[in-house]
Design an enzyme around this catalytic site. Structure first.
Site, mmCIF file in Angstrom:
data_model
loop_
_atom_site.group_PDB
_atom_site.id
_atom_site.type_symbol
_atom_site.label_atom_id
_atom_site.label_comp_id
_atom_site.label_asym_id
_atom_site.label_seq_id
_atom_site.Cartn_x
_atom_site.Cartn_y
_atom_site.Cartn_z
ATOM 1 N N ASP A 110 -0.197 10.905 -4.389
ATOM 2 C CA ASP A 110 1.097 11.313 -3.748
ATOM 3 C C ASP A 110 1.247 12.890 -4.410
ATOM 4 O O ASP A 110 0.319 12.990 -5.362
ATOM 5 C CB ASP A 110 2.370 10.560 -3.622
ATOM 6 C CG ASP A 110 3.150 11.117 -2.892
ATOM 7 O OD1 ASP A 110 3.265 10.882 -1.590
ATOM 8 O OD2 ASP A 110 4.372 11.662 -3.236
ATOM 9 N N LYS A 146 5.455 3.180 8.395
ATOM 10 C CA LYS A 146 4.086 4.116 8.607
ATOM 11 C C LYS A 146 3.104 3.392 8.571
ATOM 12 O O LYS A 146 2.203 3.449 9.368
ATOM 13 C CB LYS A 146 4.273 4.965 7.419
ATOM 14 C CG LYS A 146 3.211 6.064 7.500
ATOM 15 C CD LYS A 146 2.822 6.724 6.114
ATOM 16 C CE LYS A 146 4.033 7.463 5.652
ATOM 17 N NZ LYS A 146 3.738 8.447 4.606
ATOM 18 N N LYS A 184 5.370 1.740 -3.075
ATOM 19 C CA LYS A 184 5.321 3.020 -3.741
ATOM 20 C C LYS A 184 5.572 3.007 -5.160
ATOM 21 O O LYS A 184 6.366 2.196 -5.734
ATOM 22 C CB LYS A 184 6.388 4.098 -2.977
ATOM 23 C CG LYS A 184 5.867 5.610 -3.154
ATOM 24 C CD LYS A 184 5.216 6.072 -2.151
ATOM 25 C CE LYS A 184 4.652 7.293 -2.232
ATOM 26 N NZ LYS A 184 4.079 7.710 -1.091
ATOM 27 N N LYS A 221 0.703 -1.219 0.072
ATOM 28 C CA LYS A 221 0.051 -0.076 0.016
ATOM 29 C C LYS A 221 0.905 1.292 -0.175
ATOM 30 O O LYS A 221 1.868 1.456 0.738
ATOM 31 C CB LYS A 221 -0.845 0.043 1.365
ATOM 32 C CG LYS A 221 -1.763 1.421 1.440
ATOM 33 C CD LYS A 221 -3.211 0.886 0.307
ATOM 34 C CE LYS A 221 -3.983 2.079 0.266
ATOM 35 N NZ LYS A 221 -3.399 2.725 -0.884
ATOM 36 N N SER A 232 -6.962 5.716 3.769
ATOM 37 C CA SER A 232 -6.847 4.677 2.569
ATOM 38 C C SER A 232 -7.217 3.145 2.902
ATOM 39 O O SER A 232 -8.069 2.742 2.214
ATOM 40 C CB SER A 232 -5.643 4.839 2.010
ATOM 41 O OG SER A 232 -5.521 5.839 0.918
HETATM 42 P P1 NDP Z 1 0.568 17.934 -3.870
HETATM 43 O O1 NDP Z 1 1.239 17.506 -5.253
HETATM 44 O O2 NDP Z 1 -0.643 17.988 -3.688
HETATM 45 O O3 NDP Z 1 1.468 19.249 -3.473
HETATM 46 C C1 NDP Z 1 2.772 19.146 -3.237
HETATM 47 C C2 NDP Z 1 3.241 20.557 -2.892
HETATM 48 O O4 NDP Z 1 4.670 20.507 -2.571
HETATM 49 C C3 NDP Z 1 2.966 21.628 -3.858
HETATM 50 O O5 NDP Z 1 2.602 22.842 -3.569
HETATM 51 C C4 NDP Z 1 4.446 21.745 -4.645
HETATM 52 O O6 NDP Z 1 4.291 22.865 -5.441
HETATM 53 C C5 NDP Z 1 5.095 21.480 -3.634
HETATM 54 N N1 NDP Z 1 6.501 20.887 -3.981
HETATM 55 C C6 NDP Z 1 6.481 19.522 -4.572
HETATM 56 N N2 NDP Z 1 7.744 19.072 -4.876
HETATM 57 C C7 NDP Z 1 8.368 20.260 -4.872
HETATM 58 C C8 NDP Z 1 9.845 20.513 -4.738
HETATM 59 N N3 NDP Z 1 10.569 19.582 -5.342
HETATM 60 N N4 NDP Z 1 10.196 22.036 -4.430
HETATM 61 C C9 NDP Z 1 9.351 22.673 -3.725
HETATM 62 N N5 NDP Z 1 7.922 22.511 -3.580
HETATM 63 C C10 NDP Z 1 7.761 21.248 -4.109
HETATM 64 O O7 NDP Z 1 1.240 16.753 -2.918
HETATM 65 P P2 NDP Z 1 0.706 16.065 -1.583
HETATM 66 O O8 NDP Z 1 0.238 17.536 -0.716
HETATM 67 O O9 NDP Z 1 -0.072 15.057 -1.754
HETATM 68 O O10 NDP Z 1 2.287 15.692 -0.867
HETATM 69 C C11 NDP Z 1 3.135 16.755 -0.131
HETATM 70 C C12 NDP Z 1 3.946 15.654 0.593
HETATM 71 O O11 NDP Z 1 3.071 15.037 1.540
HETATM 72 C C13 NDP Z 1 5.107 14.943 -0.059
HETATM 73 O O12 NDP Z 1 6.072 14.569 0.577
HETATM 74 C C14 NDP Z 1 4.067 13.341 -0.130
HETATM 75 O O13 NDP Z 1 4.784 12.322 -0.294
HETATM 76 C C15 NDP Z 1 3.410 13.628 1.376
HETATM 77 N N6 NDP Z 1 2.295 12.775 1.502
HETATM 78 C C16 NDP Z 1 1.229 12.801 1.083
HETATM 79 C C17 NDP Z 1 -0.101 12.079 1.308
HETATM 80 C C18 NDP Z 1 -1.268 12.234 0.716
HETATM 81 O O14 NDP Z 1 -2.297 11.634 1.170
HETATM 82 N N7 NDP Z 1 -1.300 12.966 -0.359
HETATM 83 C C19 NDP Z 1 0.138 11.255 2.454
HETATM 84 C C20 NDP Z 1 1.320 11.218 3.183
HETATM 85 C C21 NDP Z 1 2.379 12.065 2.923
HETATM 86 P P3 NDP Z 1 4.028 23.042 -6.950
HETATM 87 O O15 NDP Z 1 2.618 23.186 -6.931
HETATM 88 O O16 NDP Z 1 4.670 24.087 -7.425
HETATM 89 O O17 NDP Z 1 4.298 21.694 -7.699
HETATM 90 O O1 2IT Z 2 2.560 8.801 1.685
HETATM 91 C C1 2IT Z 2 1.802 8.373 1.889
HETATM 92 O O2 2IT Z 2 1.518 7.852 2.675
HETATM 93 C C2 2IT Z 2 0.865 8.475 0.797
HETATM 94 N N1 2IT Z 2 0.913 9.196 -0.120
HETATM 95 C C3 2IT Z 2 -0.446 7.999 0.952
HETATM 96 C C4 2IT Z 2 -0.445 6.551 0.601
HETATM 97 C C5 2IT Z 2 -1.973 5.838 0.371
HETATM 98 O O3 2IT Z 2 -1.949 4.659 0.082
HETATM 99 O O4 2IT Z 2 -2.927 6.605 0.821
#
Ligand code: NDP
Ligand code: 2IT
Length: 444
Positions: free
Chosen positions: A166, A114, A126, A90, A376
């Site tokens: 992600d 996690k 992943k 997952k 999830s």
């Molecule tokens: P999104 O794509 O929705 O948003 C990512 C954000 O981070 C955007 O604002 C993006 O800017 C910015 N960003 C991405 N890459 C970079 C970079 N290299 N340098 C600077 N800014 C950057 O992703 P999420 O919010 O889903 O994910 C954010 C983080 O949280 C990641 O590390 C992800 O792995 C983690 N995560 C996500 C989960 C989920 O359920 N979605 C669960 C657990 C962890 P821009 O808009 O300019 O691209």
């Molecule tokens: O980093 C993370 O835990 C996620 N992007 C969410 C993964 C999921 O299966 O919901």
């Protein structure tokens, strides 16, 4: 040489070109030392550390698709199925030009621990691609997602491996991928999470990572005799995690004064306007300059810089290695008391150590952002029983899971004489369950 050092050396030799993977493994194995020392003979004989640092399999494939000009484009797709000792693989799918095997491996490795912390039966995996969704039309996104899923569908399934969102993968991409999976397999099953509400998605999944981050943060500071009310919070990112973290922090009475994207950042001393941020990022998919243009109190700055703003709590919610040693020093100098990671591995190891050494309550992403994957797993449960739970029901379960994670990691740290080291606590608590399952299942 200790068993941990031997395996760290081996992992470095075998994965020399994957710095993020090495960083993630180094952090985990170093903090597991007391557990490993207490069980050294058993773990060594069963090659536990060698097995847990080597993915079950890593799949790489070509993703050809046709752009709006009729040109064929080729991207590289990945799925790393890391460990399924406690449940089907997952983990999310990242779509970003920086994606490579090492990044997917670091994310898959962290996902093992996690997912174990959630207390739900999910293993670690992943995937993703170096595809850049920015500036693409909906048709191009669909063409990419269909091609990506055409290959990925051979390796996943509701009881095998269940991908999700992600960075760069949200409801739109999950929808296109789900449609293609259904077409290829001829069946409707909960093979992805983060689905739309009309076809098996769970209420509160969209909000879950950000909300979960705040539920855990609130519990942490409550246990230190404080509350969220009136706290100044600095958030990085402006995507799914950042937006719903900001919303929940505000609901708890805190003031969030920053957000950022890959080109710049906002300082809004009156507090981030979440409705406007959602409009700019979720609807228009635009830059933060549009937020600043619509909000007189907001200042826009190019580049990075949110960590220089004075705050009580910092929540990195963008990407890996975005909070560096100098940022940690600035946060401490400004009186920041608490850092909880919404993103995966946003804080470098030296920055983490500096924060911990200076008394900052620091909770790493494996614990702090587990609310997304936990929800999830709740989506998987709803799909299996062919029912949908109310928002309140899912949200209450999410909150219970996050509060429980905080106490588990706190207890695990105390058990090994490392009170307050929530990084070690999380790694130990996550590891113990997976190792028990691995030992019970023999050599596999
Ligand atoms: P999104 O794509 O929705 O948003 C990512 C954000 O981070 C955007 O604002 C993006 O800017 C910015 N960003 C991405 N890459 C970079 C970079 N290299 N340098 C600077 N800014 C950057 O992703 P999420 O919010 O889903 O994910 C954010 C983080 O949280 C990641 O590390 C992800 O792995 C983690 N995560 C996500 C989960 C989920 O359920 N979605 C669960 C657990 C962890 P821009 O808009 O300019 O691209
Ligand atoms: O980093 C993370 O835990 C996620 N992007 C969410 C993964 C999921 O299966 O919901």
């Amino acid at each position: 040489m200790s068993y941990v050092d031997e395996v760290l050396e081996l992992v470095k030799q075998k994965n020399a070109s994957e710095p993020e993977f090495l960083q993630a493994v180094t952090e985990v194995l170093n903090s597991l030392r007391p557990v490993v020392e207490a069980n050294e003979e058993l773990y060594r004989k069963n090659a536990i550390l060698e097995r847990i640092t080597e993915p079950d399999r890593q799949i790489m494939f070509r993703v050809p698709w046709v752009d709006d000009k009729g040109q064929v484009q080729v991207n590289r797709g990945f799925r790393v199925q890391f460990n399924n000792a406690i449940g089907p693989y997952k983990g999310g799918l990242r779509l970003h030009p920086s994606v490579n095997l090492g990044i997917i491996k670091f994310l898959g490795f962290e996902q093992i621990f996690k997912n174990s912390l959630t207390s739900l039966p999910i293993g670690g995996g992943k995937g993703g691609s170096d595809f850049d969704p920015k500036g693409k039309s909906d048709r191009e996104i669909m063409a990419f997602c269909q091609s990506f899923m055409t290959e990925l569908s051979k390796y996943i399934g509701a009881d095998v491996d269940v991908p999700a969102g992600d960075i760069g993968t949200g409801a739109r991409e999950i929808g296109f991928m789900f449609g293609q999976y259904k077409r290829i397999k001829g069946m409707f099953e909960g093979v992805l999470t983060g689905k739309g509400l009309t076809y098996g998605g769970s209420l509160a999944r969209t909000e879950a990572t950000g909300y979960g981050l705040l539920y855990l943060t609130e519990e942490l500071i409550k246990c230190h005799g404080e509350s969220m009310e009136g706290k100044t919070v600095v958030v990085s990112g402006a995507g799914n995690v950042a937006i719903y973290a900001t919303q929940k922090a505000q609901q708890m009475g805190a003031k969030v004064v920053t957000c950022s994207d890959s080109t710049g950042w906002i300082y809004d001393p009156e507090g981030i306007d979440v409705a406007l941020l959602k409009e700019v990022k979720e609807v228009k998919r635009a830059r933060l300059t549009e937020y600043a243009a619509a909000r007189p109190s907001a200042q826009y700055h190019e580049g990075r810089g949110v960590w220089q703003i004075k705050c009580d709590i910092a929540l990195p919610c963008a990407t890996q290695n975005e909070l560096l040693l100098d940022d940690a020093k600035q946060l401490v100098a400004n009186g920041c008391k608490c850092v909880c990671e919404g993103a995966n591995m946003p804080t470098t190891i030296d920055a983490t150590e500096y924060l911990q050494a200076n008394g900052v309550w620091f909770v790493g992403g494996k614990a702090a952002n587990a609310g997304g994957v936990a929800t999830s797993a709740l989506e998987m449960s709803q799909n299996s029983e062919r029912l949908s739970w109310s928002f309140e029901e899912v949200d209450a379960k999410l909150k219970g899971i996050m509060v429980n994670i905080y106490h588990n990691i706190d207890d695990a740290a105390k058990r090994y004489g490392m009170e307050g080291n929530y990084v070690a606590g999380a790694n130990i608590a996550g590891f113990e369950k997976v190792v028990n399952a691995m030992l019970a299942q023999g050599v596999c």
